[in-house]
Write an enzyme that holds these catalytic residues in place. Structure first.
Site, PDB file in Angstrom:
ATOM      1  N   CYS A  52       0.762  -1.146   0.005  1.00  0.00           N
ATOM      2  CA  CYS A  52       0.052   0.050  -0.070  1.00  0.00           C
ATOM      3  C   CYS A  52       0.709   1.229  -0.173  1.00  0.00           C
ATOM      4  CB  CYS A  52      -0.979   0.170   1.269  1.00  0.00           C
ATOM      5  SG  CYS A  52      -2.266  -1.141   1.188  1.00  0.00           S
TER       6      CYS A  52
ATOM      7  N   CYS B  64      -3.559   0.079  -3.226  1.00  0.00           N
ATOM      8  CA  CYS B  64      -4.248   0.372  -1.902  1.00  0.00           C
ATOM      9  C   CYS B  64      -3.692   1.417  -1.370  1.00  0.00           C
ATOM     10  CB  CYS B  64      -4.218  -0.882  -1.047  1.00  0.00           C
ATOM     11  SG  CYS B  64      -2.800  -1.484  -0.888  1.00  0.00           S
TER      12      CYS B  64
HETATM   13  C1  LIG Z   1      -0.357   5.302   3.661  1.00  0.00           C
HETATM   14  O1  LIG Z   1      -0.362   6.521   3.738  1.00  0.00           O
HETATM   15  C2  LIG Z   1      -1.346   7.120   4.495  1.00  0.00           C
HETATM   16  C3  LIG Z   1      -1.228   8.810   4.550  1.00  0.00           C
HETATM   17  O2  LIG Z   1       0.063   9.034   4.440  1.00  0.00           O
HETATM   18  C4  LIG Z   1      -0.960   6.655   5.906  1.00  0.00           C
HETATM   19  O3  LIG Z   1      -1.704   7.050   7.013  1.00  0.00           O
HETATM   20  C5  LIG Z   1      -0.842   5.094   6.110  1.00  0.00           C
HETATM   21  O4  LIG Z   1      -0.431   4.768   7.213  1.00  0.00           O
HETATM   22  C6  LIG Z   1       0.037   4.569   4.982  1.00  0.00           C
HETATM   23  N1  LIG Z   1       0.069   3.141   5.170  1.00  0.00           N
HETATM   24  C7  LIG Z   1       1.172   2.484   4.843  1.00  0.00           C
HETATM   25  C8  LIG Z   1       0.638   0.757   5.020  1.00  0.00           C
HETATM   26  O5  LIG Z   1       2.061   2.672   4.980  1.00  0.00           O
END
Ligand SMILES: *[C@@H]1O[C@H](CO)[C@@H](O)[C@H](O)[C@H]1NC(C)=O
Ligand SMILES: *[C@@H]1O[C@H](CO)[C@@H](O)[C@H](O)[C@H]1NC(C)=O
Ligand SMILES: *[C@@H]1O[C@H](CO)[C@@H](O)[C@H](O)[C@H]1NC(C)=O
Ligand SMILES: *[C@@H]1O[C@H](CO)[C@@H](O)[C@H](O)[C@H]1NC(C)=O
Ligand SMILES: *[C@@H]1O[C@H](CO)[C@@H](O)[C@H](O)[C@H]1NC(C)=O
Length: 309
Positions: A128, A210
């Site tokens: 993601c 994602c």
């Molecule tokens: C993806 O980015 C969002 C917003 O920056 C953050 O809140 C989220 O934890 C991130 N997800 C991962 C799997 O790093």
């Protein structure tokens, strides 16, 4: 030999020598004929027009030479060196299934299903927040993901890496690769193996995305966002709103080029409305700094690079 004629020859011997002389002449004629026949056959074989290819003729260039070897080599390079976490993939099998997906088939009637076995074999998880789409910015987007190795464009996934810049097609009447020509849209053949491949893997790439996803757009074009591009036609419509939280657009202007389209332009508003309707948050940045730095590496003296970008 000359006095042989004057040598006494009995009546009984005459027929014998006549026969022998006839036999000699006969042999001579037979041999000459044989030589002529051989020359004729050899000439015929050499001069015979090369049997014309059984393949139909199309407007596009044919399958990339050494296609099978390139597929196999790129597969090993990717799975052993670029992303060794995929080292267990069976590249021989991937090559075999790739060839099977288009050989002996009508190259104007390729389908998504043709590539399903290949896609399953080469499945790969992009984490993601790490997906990067691009439209008319291929080189720059790839320069960026080369530096930010955690990020993936489609060409940074196994299948995209294998197929990048290759062309391929077969023929329904033959089990062979067509190296002479392949169909394109100009042949009224949009369902050709290459277009269908990219549509299918682009769709899958977008479906799998994602978190926060990114797109690098070309702000030096009249329309940074083009509904007819793979990004506008396929990718944005296959993002899953339940999985994709935000689409971040980076509109990059060429250094020293015209600055024709930016985040506030109508094409980007168009993109924003499509994305918002799908309940995905849209954000846009002009000349996103980390990518701008890469452009500036090539143009360090340009004013837009020296005066604090
Ligand atoms: C993806 O980015 C969002 C917003 O920056 C953050 O809140 C989220 O934890 C991130 N997800 C991962 C799997 O790093
Ligand atoms: C690929 O598919 C196989 C079988 O469906 C599955 O076991 C594996 O976890 C998948 N690998 C990835 C990287 O998604
Ligand atoms: C934008 O498009 C133009 C014209 O196709 C191209 O020359 C230029 O390299 C592209 N810019 C980027 C950042 O890819
Ligand atoms: C392609 O199809 C269109 C409409 O179906 C037709 O007008 C055109 O002549 C066709 N072109 C070729 C090259 O077959
Ligand atoms: C978007 O969200 C709204 C409100 O939550 C909902 O009514 C609508 O059906 C959603 N649209 C899509 C395309 O998911």
């Amino acid at each position: 030999m000359a006095n042989h004629r004057f040598s006494p020859v009995s009546e009984g011997e005459q027929p014998c020598c006549d026969i022998s002389r006839k036999a000699q002449i006969c042999l001579c004629v037979v041999l000459s004929l044989l030589v002529l026949v051989i020359i004729a056959v050899v000439t015929a074989i050499l001069m015979w027009p090369r049997s014309p290819p059984n393949h139909k003729e199309w407007q596009g260039s044919g399958t990339t030479a050494h296609f099978g070897d390139i597929v196999l080599g790129r597969c090993y390079t990717y799975t052993q060196i670029v992303r060794p976490e995929l080292r267990d993939k069976d590249c021989q099998k991937i090559q075999e299934v790739f060839l099977k997906s288009f050989l002996s088939k009508d190259p104007c009637d390729a389908t998504e299903q043709d590539y399903q076995p290949l896609i399953e074999l080469a499945n790969q998880t992009v984490p993601c927040n790490k997906t990067v789409f691009w439209s008319k910015t291929k080189e720059l987007a790839h320069q960026y993901t080369r530096v930010q190795q955690a990020l993936f464009t489609l060409e940074n996934t196994l299948l995209g890496y294998i197929a990048d810049d290759l062309s391929w097609c077969g023929d329904s009447g033959s089990s062979e690769i067509n190296y002479q020509s392949c169909p394109t849209r100009r042949d009224n053949c949009s369902s050709n193996p290459v277009s269908v491949f990219w549509n299918t893997v682009s769709k899958r790439f977008a479906e799998d995305a994602c978190g926060v996803v990114h797109v690098v757009l070309n702000g030096s074009l009249n329309e940074a966002f083009d509904r007819r591009s793979t990004f506008g036609r396929v990718e944005i419509h296959n993002l899953h709103p339940k999985k994709v939280h935000t689409l971040q657009a980076w509109v990059m202007h060429d250094i020293g080029g015209v600055r024709s389209d930016s985040c506030s332009s109508s094409s980007i508003r168009d993109l924003k409305s499509i994305i918002s309707e799908r309940n995905i948050t849209f954000t846009c940045q002009n000349n996103y700094r980390p990518v701008r730095f890469l452009q500036c590496v090539k143009n360090p003296e340009h004013p837009s690079c020296t005066s604090g970008i």
